[in-house]
Design a protein around this motif. Structure first.
Motif, PDB file in Angstrom:
ATOM      1  N   TYR A 137       0.848  -1.189   0.000  1.00 17.05           N
ATOM      2  CA  TYR A 137       0.000   0.000   0.000  1.00 17.05           C
ATOM      3  C   TYR A 137       0.883   1.237   0.000  1.00 17.05           C
ATOM      4  O   TYR A 137       1.932   1.263   0.626  1.00 17.05           O
ATOM      5  CB  TYR A 137      -0.938  -0.002   1.211  1.00 17.05           C
ATOM      6  CG  TYR A 137      -1.957  -1.108   1.094  1.00 17.05           C
ATOM      7  CD1 TYR A 137      -3.145  -0.903   0.407  1.00 17.05           C
ATOM      8  CD2 TYR A 137      -1.705  -2.369   1.621  1.00 17.05           C
ATOM      9  CE1 TYR A 137      -4.060  -1.926   0.260  1.00 17.05           C
ATOM     10  CE2 TYR A 137      -2.617  -3.392   1.479  1.00 17.05           C
ATOM     11  CZ  TYR A 137      -3.786  -3.159   0.800  1.00 17.05           C
ATOM     12  OH  TYR A 137      -4.690  -4.179   0.641  1.00 17.05           O
ATOM     13  N   LEU A 138       0.427   2.255  -0.721  1.00 18.92           N
ATOM     14  CA  LEU A 138       1.176   3.494  -0.862  1.00 18.92           C
ATOM     15  C   LEU A 138       0.237   4.657  -0.561  1.00 18.92           C
ATOM     16  O   LEU A 138      -0.857   4.729  -1.128  1.00 18.92           O
ATOM     17  CB  LEU A 138       1.714   3.606  -2.300  1.00 18.92           C
ATOM     18  CG  LEU A 138       2.385   4.906  -2.690  1.00 18.92           C
ATOM     19  CD1 LEU A 138       3.741   5.019  -1.996  1.00 18.92           C
ATOM     20  CD2 LEU A 138       2.589   4.958  -4.196  1.00 18.92           C
ATOM     21  N   ASP A 139       0.642   5.531   0.350  1.00 19.78           N
ATOM     22  CA  ASP A 139      -0.118   6.746   0.627  1.00 19.78           C
ATOM     23  C   ASP A 139       0.488   7.861  -0.200  1.00 19.78           C
ATOM     24  O   ASP A 139       1.682   8.140  -0.109  1.00 19.78           O
ATOM     25  CB  ASP A 139      -0.051   7.089   2.116  1.00 19.78           C
ATOM     26  CG  ASP A 139      -0.779   6.057   2.962  1.00 19.78           C
ATOM     27  OD1 ASP A 139      -1.839   5.594   2.531  1.00 19.78           O
ATOM     28  OD2 ASP A 139      -0.264   5.723   4.041  1.00 19.78           O
ATOM     29  N   THR A 152      -3.196   0.708  -3.818  1.00 21.11           N
ATOM     30  CA  THR A 152      -2.565  -0.599  -3.844  1.00 21.11           C
ATOM     31  C   THR A 152      -1.650  -0.638  -5.057  1.00 21.11           C
ATOM     32  O   THR A 152      -2.064  -0.281  -6.164  1.00 21.11           O
ATOM     33  CB  THR A 152      -3.603  -1.733  -3.980  1.00 21.11           C
ATOM     34  OG1 THR A 152      -4.516  -1.656  -2.902  1.00 21.11           O
ATOM     35  CG2 THR A 152      -2.945  -3.090  -3.998  1.00 21.11           C
ATOM     36  N   VAL A 153      -0.424  -1.076  -4.872  1.00 18.48           N
ATOM     37  CA  VAL A 153       0.513  -1.217  -5.992  1.00 18.48           C
ATOM     38  C   VAL A 153       0.172  -2.515  -6.708  1.00 18.48           C
ATOM     39  O   VAL A 153       0.188  -3.589  -6.122  1.00 18.48           O
ATOM     40  CB  VAL A 153       1.972  -1.243  -5.498  1.00 18.48           C
ATOM     41  CG1 VAL A 153       2.929  -1.479  -6.655  1.00 18.48           C
ATOM     42  CG2 VAL A 153       2.312   0.047  -4.764  1.00 18.48           C
ATOM     43  N   LEU A 154      -0.149  -2.399  -8.002  1.00 18.75           N
ATOM     44  CA  LEU A 154      -0.485  -3.570  -8.801  1.00 18.75           C
ATOM     45  C   LEU A 154       0.693  -4.041  -9.640  1.00 18.75           C
ATOM     46  O   LEU A 154       0.844  -5.224  -9.912  1.00 18.75           O
ATOM     47  CB  LEU A 154      -1.670  -3.266  -9.725  1.00 18.75           C
ATOM     48  CG  LEU A 154      -2.969  -2.876  -9.027  1.00 18.75           C
ATOM     49  CD1 LEU A 154      -4.038  -2.552 -10.054  1.00 18.75           C
ATOM     50  CD2 LEU A 154      -3.427  -3.963  -8.091  1.00 18.75           C
ATOM     51  N   GLU A 155       1.519  -3.084 -10.080  1.00 15.81           N
ATOM     52  CA  GLU A 155       2.632  -3.424 -10.966  1.00 15.81           C
ATOM     53  C   GLU A 155       3.748  -2.407 -10.793  1.00 15.81           C
ATOM     54  O   GLU A 155       3.495  -1.234 -10.541  1.00 15.81           O
ATOM     55  CB  GLU A 155       2.128  -3.417 -12.416  1.00 15.81           C
ATOM     56  CG  GLU A 155       3.114  -3.874 -13.433  1.00 15.81           C
ATOM     57  CD  GLU A 155       2.516  -3.901 -14.843  1.00 15.81           C
ATOM     58  OE1 GLU A 155       3.294  -4.047 -15.779  1.00 15.81           O
ATOM     59  OE2 GLU A 155       1.282  -3.762 -14.985  1.00 15.81           O
ATOM     60  N   ARG A 156       4.973  -2.862 -10.951  1.00 17.07           N
ATOM     61  CA  ARG A 156       6.123  -1.968 -10.896  1.00 17.07           C
ATOM     62  C   ARG A 156       6.947  -2.189 -12.154  1.00 17.07           C
ATOM     63  O   ARG A 156       7.247  -3.319 -12.512  1.00 17.07           O
ATOM     64  CB  ARG A 156       6.975  -2.270  -9.665  1.00 17.07           C
ATOM     65  CG  ARG A 156       8.124  -1.288  -9.491  1.00 17.07           C
ATOM     66  CD  ARG A 156       8.990  -1.631  -8.333  1.00 17.07           C
ATOM     67  NE  ARG A 156       9.833  -2.754  -8.715  1.00 17.07           N
ATOM     68  CZ  ARG A 156      10.373  -3.590  -7.860  1.00 17.07           C
ATOM     69  NH1 ARG A 156      10.170  -3.464  -6.588  1.00 17.07           N
ATOM     70  NH2 ARG A 156      11.124  -4.572  -8.281  1.00 17.07           N
TER      71      ARG A 156
END
Length: 127
Positions: free
Chosen positions: A33-35, A42-46
């Protein structure tokens, strides 16, 4: 900004709209999770973006593809990683992104399908 940190672009997955760039002191993985700007994602892909400089490719920026999300109220530690929901239920997906098929929104314990299994490698926490 840390001297070795790279610019990280935050992009909404559905619209491909860039929300902006940020310098992070940690490496978010899918499921984390990223604020950002007062909203939780929610991070789905990097993805990594490279730049050719002096005949060598160097990591230039990181792109995070995200979607808006609420932090889950229930999380379980399974084999050293946190998953959504109570992993002691046989229907839990044991995933950072999906709780389960029968009750994906949760919570787990008042769910009529909750069926505990004996799993000694699971630890549940509620914030």
């Amino acid at each position: 900004m840390e001297p070795d940190s790279l610019p990280t672009e935050v992009i909404l997955t559905k619209s491909a709209k860039s929300l902006g760039k940020v310098y992070l002191d940690w490496t978010p993985q899918p499921g984390h999770y990223l604020d950002f700007d007062g909203q939780t994602y929610t991070v789905l892909e990097r993805r990594h973006r490279y730049h050719l400089k002096s005949g060598r490719y160097r990591l230039n920026t990181i792109a995070l593809y995200v979607q808006k999300a609420d932090r889950p109220q229930e999380m379980s530690l399974v084999n050293g990683r946190w998953v959504i929901g109570d992993a002691s239920c046989q229907y839990n997906a044991r995933s950072e992104l999906v709780r389960c098929a029968v009750n994906p929104e949760g919570p787990c314990h008042p769910c009529k399908y909750f069926t505990p299994i004996d799993d000694r490698h699971t630890k549940t926490r509620q914030p």
